[in-house]
Scaffold this motif. Sequence first.
Motif, PDB file in Angstrom:
ATOM      1  N   ARG A  85     -22.084  -2.536  -8.555  1.00 41.59           N
ATOM      2  CA  ARG A  85     -23.378  -3.183  -7.834  1.00 41.59           C
ATOM      3  C   ARG A  85     -23.149  -2.511  -6.276  1.00 41.59           C
ATOM      4  NH1 ARG A  85     -23.594  -8.769  -8.904  1.00 41.59           N
ATOM      5  NH2 ARG A  85     -21.873  -8.973  -7.402  1.00 41.59           N
ATOM      6  N   LYS A  86     -21.931  -2.445  -5.882  1.00 37.99           N
ATOM      7  CA  LYS A  86     -21.805  -2.120  -4.584  1.00 37.99           C
ATOM      8  C   LYS A  86     -22.032  -0.701  -4.414  1.00 37.99           C
ATOM      9  CE  LYS A  86     -17.571  -0.432  -2.154  1.00 37.99           C
ATOM     10  NZ  LYS A  86     -17.898   0.948  -2.847  1.00 37.99           N
ATOM     11  N   ARG A 126     -25.598   0.021  -4.558  1.00 40.54           N
ATOM     12  CA  ARG A 126     -26.304  -0.357  -3.077  1.00 40.54           C
ATOM     13  C   ARG A 126     -26.015   0.807  -2.062  1.00 40.54           C
ATOM     14  NH1 ARG A 126     -24.113  -6.356  -2.670  1.00 40.54           N
ATOM     15  NH2 ARG A 126     -25.970  -7.296  -3.235  1.00 40.54           N
ATOM     16  N   THR A 157     -19.117  -5.973 -10.156  1.00 41.64           N
ATOM     17  CA  THR A 157     -18.653  -5.922  -8.435  1.00 41.64           C
ATOM     18  C   THR A 157     -18.907  -4.599  -7.892  1.00 41.64           C
ATOM     19  OG1 THR A 157     -17.647  -8.190  -8.443  1.00 41.64           O
ATOM     20  CG2 THR A 157     -17.176  -6.507  -6.672  1.00 41.64           C
ATOM     21  N   ARG A 201      -0.780  -8.820  -3.153  1.00 43.46           N
ATOM     22  CA  ARG A 201      -2.121  -8.576  -2.644  1.00 43.46           C
ATOM     23  C   ARG A 201      -3.037  -9.598  -2.573  1.00 43.46           C
ATOM     24  NH1 ARG A 201      -3.105  -2.745  -5.869  1.00 43.46           N
ATOM     25  NH2 ARG A 201      -1.417  -1.638  -4.871  1.00 43.46           N
ATOM     26  N   THR A 202      -3.079 -10.450  -3.560  1.00 37.22           N
ATOM     27  CA  THR A 202      -3.984 -11.633  -3.497  1.00 37.22           C
ATOM     28  C   THR A 202      -3.684 -12.888  -2.516  1.00 37.22           C
ATOM     29  OG1 THR A 202      -2.986 -12.957  -5.289  1.00 37.22           O
ATOM     30  CG2 THR A 202      -4.442 -11.465  -6.103  1.00 37.22           C
ATOM     31  N   ARG A 242     -16.930  -9.144 -14.749  1.00 37.45           N
ATOM     32  CA  ARG A 242     -17.361  -9.254 -13.459  1.00 37.45           C
ATOM     33  C   ARG A 242     -16.666  -8.463 -12.425  1.00 37.45           C
ATOM     34  NH1 ARG A 242     -14.873 -14.801 -10.516  1.00 37.45           N
ATOM     35  NH2 ARG A 242     -15.948 -14.725  -8.599  1.00 37.45           N
ATOM     36  N   HIS A 243     -15.415  -7.821 -12.402  1.00 30.40           N
ATOM     37  CA  HIS A 243     -14.982  -6.817 -11.548  1.00 30.40           C
ATOM     38  C   HIS A 243     -15.686  -5.504 -11.724  1.00 30.40           C
ATOM     39  CE1 HIS A 243     -10.677  -9.003 -11.491  1.00 30.40           C
ATOM     40  NE2 HIS A 243     -11.552  -9.516 -10.951  1.00 30.40           N
ATOM     41  N   LEU A 249      -9.931  -1.868  -1.581  1.00 30.36           N
ATOM     42  CA  LEU A 249     -10.180  -2.065  -3.055  1.00 30.36           C
ATOM     43  C   LEU A 249      -8.500  -2.094  -3.533  1.00 30.36           C
ATOM     44  CD1 LEU A 249     -12.989   0.542  -3.771  1.00 30.36           C
ATOM     45  CD2 LEU A 249     -13.081  -1.659  -3.830  1.00 30.36           C
ATOM     46  N   GLN A 250      -7.972  -1.126  -2.975  1.00 30.74           N
ATOM     47  CA  GLN A 250      -6.258  -1.257  -3.188  1.00 30.74           C
ATOM     48  C   GLN A 250      -5.499  -2.807  -3.092  1.00 30.74           C
ATOM     49  OE1 GLN A 250      -5.583   2.066  -0.864  1.00 30.74           O
ATOM     50  NE2 GLN A 250      -4.637   3.036  -2.564  1.00 30.74           N
ATOM     51  N   SER A 297      -7.221  -5.418  -3.337  1.00 31.02           N
ATOM     52  CA  SER A 297      -7.793  -6.618  -4.314  1.00 31.02           C
ATOM     53  C   SER A 297      -7.416  -6.831  -5.514  1.00 31.02           C
ATOM     54  CB  SER A 297      -9.257  -6.014  -4.346  1.00 31.02           C
ATOM     55  OG  SER A 297      -9.374  -5.125  -5.416  1.00 31.02           O
ATOM     56  N   ASP A 298      -7.831  -7.748  -6.380  1.00 27.54           N
ATOM     57  CA  ASP A 298      -7.423  -8.235  -7.580  1.00 27.54           C
ATOM     58  C   ASP A 298      -7.893  -7.296  -8.419  1.00 27.54           C
ATOM     59  OD1 ASP A 298      -6.137 -10.410  -7.055  1.00 27.54           O
ATOM     60  OD2 ASP A 298      -7.808 -11.730  -7.251  1.00 27.54           O
ATOM     61  N   LEU A 299      -8.729  -6.175  -8.144  1.00 22.06           N
ATOM     62  CA  LEU A 299      -9.188  -5.142  -9.164  1.00 22.06           C
ATOM     63  C   LEU A 299      -8.082  -4.095  -9.812  1.00 22.06           C
ATOM     64  CD1 LEU A 299     -11.578  -6.521  -8.308  1.00 22.06           C
ATOM     65  CD2 LEU A 299     -12.847  -4.232  -8.028  1.00 22.06           C
ATOM     66  N   LEU A 327       0.892  -1.294   0.196  1.00 25.01           N
ATOM     67  CA  LEU A 327      -0.041   0.164   0.088  1.00 25.01           C
ATOM     68  C   LEU A 327       0.924   1.279   0.110  1.00 25.01           C
ATOM     69  CD1 LEU A 327      -2.942  -0.928   2.526  1.00 25.01           C
ATOM     70  CD2 LEU A 327      -3.212  -0.485   0.188  1.00 25.01           C
ATOM     71  N   GLU A 336     -15.760 -11.167  -3.846  1.00 23.43           N
ATOM     72  CA  GLU A 336     -15.703 -10.810  -5.336  1.00 23.43           C
ATOM     73  C   GLU A 336     -14.455 -10.068  -5.763  1.00 23.43           C
ATOM     74  OE1 GLU A 336     -19.414  -8.967  -5.981  1.00 23.43           O
ATOM     75  OE2 GLU A 336     -20.760 -10.534  -5.287  1.00 23.43           O
ATOM     76  N   LEU A 337     -13.965  -9.324  -4.441  1.00 22.60           N
ATOM     77  CA  LEU A 337     -12.787  -8.386  -4.937  1.00 22.60           C
ATOM     78  C   LEU A 337     -11.527  -9.172  -5.248  1.00 22.60           C
ATOM     79  CD1 LEU A 337     -12.817  -5.411  -2.438  1.00 22.60           C
ATOM     80  CD2 LEU A 337     -13.472  -5.591  -4.782  1.00 22.60           C
ATOM     81  N   TYR A 338     -11.549 -10.434  -4.775  1.00 23.66           N
ATOM     82  CA  TYR A 338     -10.583 -11.341  -5.159  1.00 23.66           C
ATOM     83  C   TYR A 338     -11.177 -12.591  -6.160  1.00 23.66           C
ATOM     84  CZ  TYR A 338      -8.157  -9.587  -1.247  1.00 23.66           C
ATOM     85  OH  TYR A 338      -7.512  -8.463  -0.229  1.00 23.66           O
TER      86      TYR A 338
END
Lengths: 252, 366
Positions: free
Chosen positions: B11-12, B15, B8, A84-85, B4-5, B206-207, B209-211, A61, A111-113
């Motif tokens: 949708r969040k 909401r 995600t 990160r993963t 898909r990302h 979010l940082q 994550s895989d996104l 980060l 879902e973020l992963y």
Amino acid sequence: MKTPEANSSDLSIRTRALTRRFGTFTAVDGIDIEVRRGEIYGFLGANGAGKTTAMRMLCGLLEPTSGEGEVAGFDILRETSRIRTRIGYMSQKFSLYPDLTLRENLGLSAELYDIPRRQVAERLRDAAHRTGIEPLLDRRTGDLPWGWQQRLSLACATAHHPSILFLDEPTGSVDPLSRREFWDLIRSEASRGTTIFVTTHYMDEAEYCDRVCFLVDGRVADVGTPGELKRRHAAQTLQQVFLDLARKARRS
Amino acid sequence: MNPRHLLTVARKELRHVLRDGQTLGIILSLPVVMMFMFGYALKSEIEDARVVVVAPRADDETRAFCAALDRNLQFEVAAVETGGDPATLMVRHRARAVVVLQADMARNREDGPVLFSVLIDGSDPGTATTLRAALPAFIRTQHFARNGIDPVRLIETGPRFLFNPDQKSALFFVPGLMATILAMIGTLLTSVAIVREKETGTRANLQLSDLSASEIVVGKLAPYFLIASGTGVLIMVVGRLAFDVIPQGSLGLLSWTTAIYLVVALSMGLMISTIVEKQQHAMLLALGITMMPTIMLSGFVFPRSSQPAPLQILSYVVPATWYLQIVRGIVLKASTLRDLWIPITVLAGQALLILSLASLRFSREH
């Protein structure tokens, strides 16, 4: 360093002269640490000692000013996305969305992963079960007391089965009973083989750690098992070890 | 980009908006409230303005004139006096104007002009401007009619307004409010939504994550794009139903040019989110750079030609300046792509520039 030499493949985290400056202020000053696979590693120090800064660098980060490091076998400078993963991160600040339900928060973190679609439901059930939040899944997160929110945070941080779990002052404002229960959860995580890297300034919590690293003024002041440290500093408790080390601090 | 990302994040985000009833209520009611406020505040049409008639003698001609004046929907005869100071009369009868007929109307009918003067209450500039045009015109028409001259033929020679012959104020403020409200809502919602995550610390989720940064940007902007588009549709529907504003040109053209304008607004919000750390600052900055420039500089309320040179130059930078030309063109003049290519090109350029800069800054933070 008096830590026993460990085979590098047994290490989850390894840093060499890791440094971070903010302007003229050196928050983390050339630290060398080694965290073994599956251990609970306590990162202790006064406020402003550089604990969070160091942890944020390990998680990818924050970019280091100099030095190097490996987390889960990947370089913290060049392979942050792969790191990160493989890690879970739970910060001292509340990192859940209070307007979403527990189920939605948990679902989101899955879902973020990139967890395979078929496994998502099972992972979520498992995470909810391990942390005991199952009965509350449809409640609004912001309505629950802190202790439960922390459990949810833990469930979210572990839903993707990280090999290392970073906990940044996880029990910040939780009552003593919830704190003890929370540490039971952390220990059961560790018993499943997850490496736990935890910062805290509660010295009683440090007793739960396999090894403890004391940070003073951004430098590693001493490392060892709670027993070793107490012997070395001729102290009854880690509290006394801490005070002995902190007396030499120039900051704060 | 992984769909898909995107889904995600989108949708969040949706909401958050749907669950926050107050914000949603404000987003939906603000445009409607503003439209009705502007509808009455900017109203340039007059209705039953009180007029005092001063005539030396109350003869038939004078009575006929007063009756005609009273019958006209714009005016109402407050009093008929034989003399006195017009200012005093205006105050005493709470009138907007005083008409002084200076000669005997009956006698002057055939030989020579009827002299009259019109005095208008200048303390209310809006009404004054309208009365200045309407009252003398009415008196002239009245005079010509009485003398058997077809007033229409004579009035034809005067200036006429094309595209908005009745000078309906709704035709000015509906396009103007489109420009103002869409910029405000688009920029505000986006900047606050992103800065909120910085403030609460959820940004780290979010940082870590895989996104990718671009997936987060697109996923976050998409719901706000939809909401702002909905607001645009709402403004047009209320404009149609409550204010009789019927776009003369192509709705398709209006839709996609509005989409470009929304990209500009959302990108400005994204840009703000990379600069500030607190929701309050994001809010103030978003309102500051959208509301005042859009209302003051774009030509919505004050003509750009009457602004001092430095502000005119500044107004070229304001996206609403260009968007306003587009909406006014389509709604009032049925303008086509060929007529509007300059403002559309400039607006698209701004969208591209701000979006790339903001995305770059966002990915650096990521």
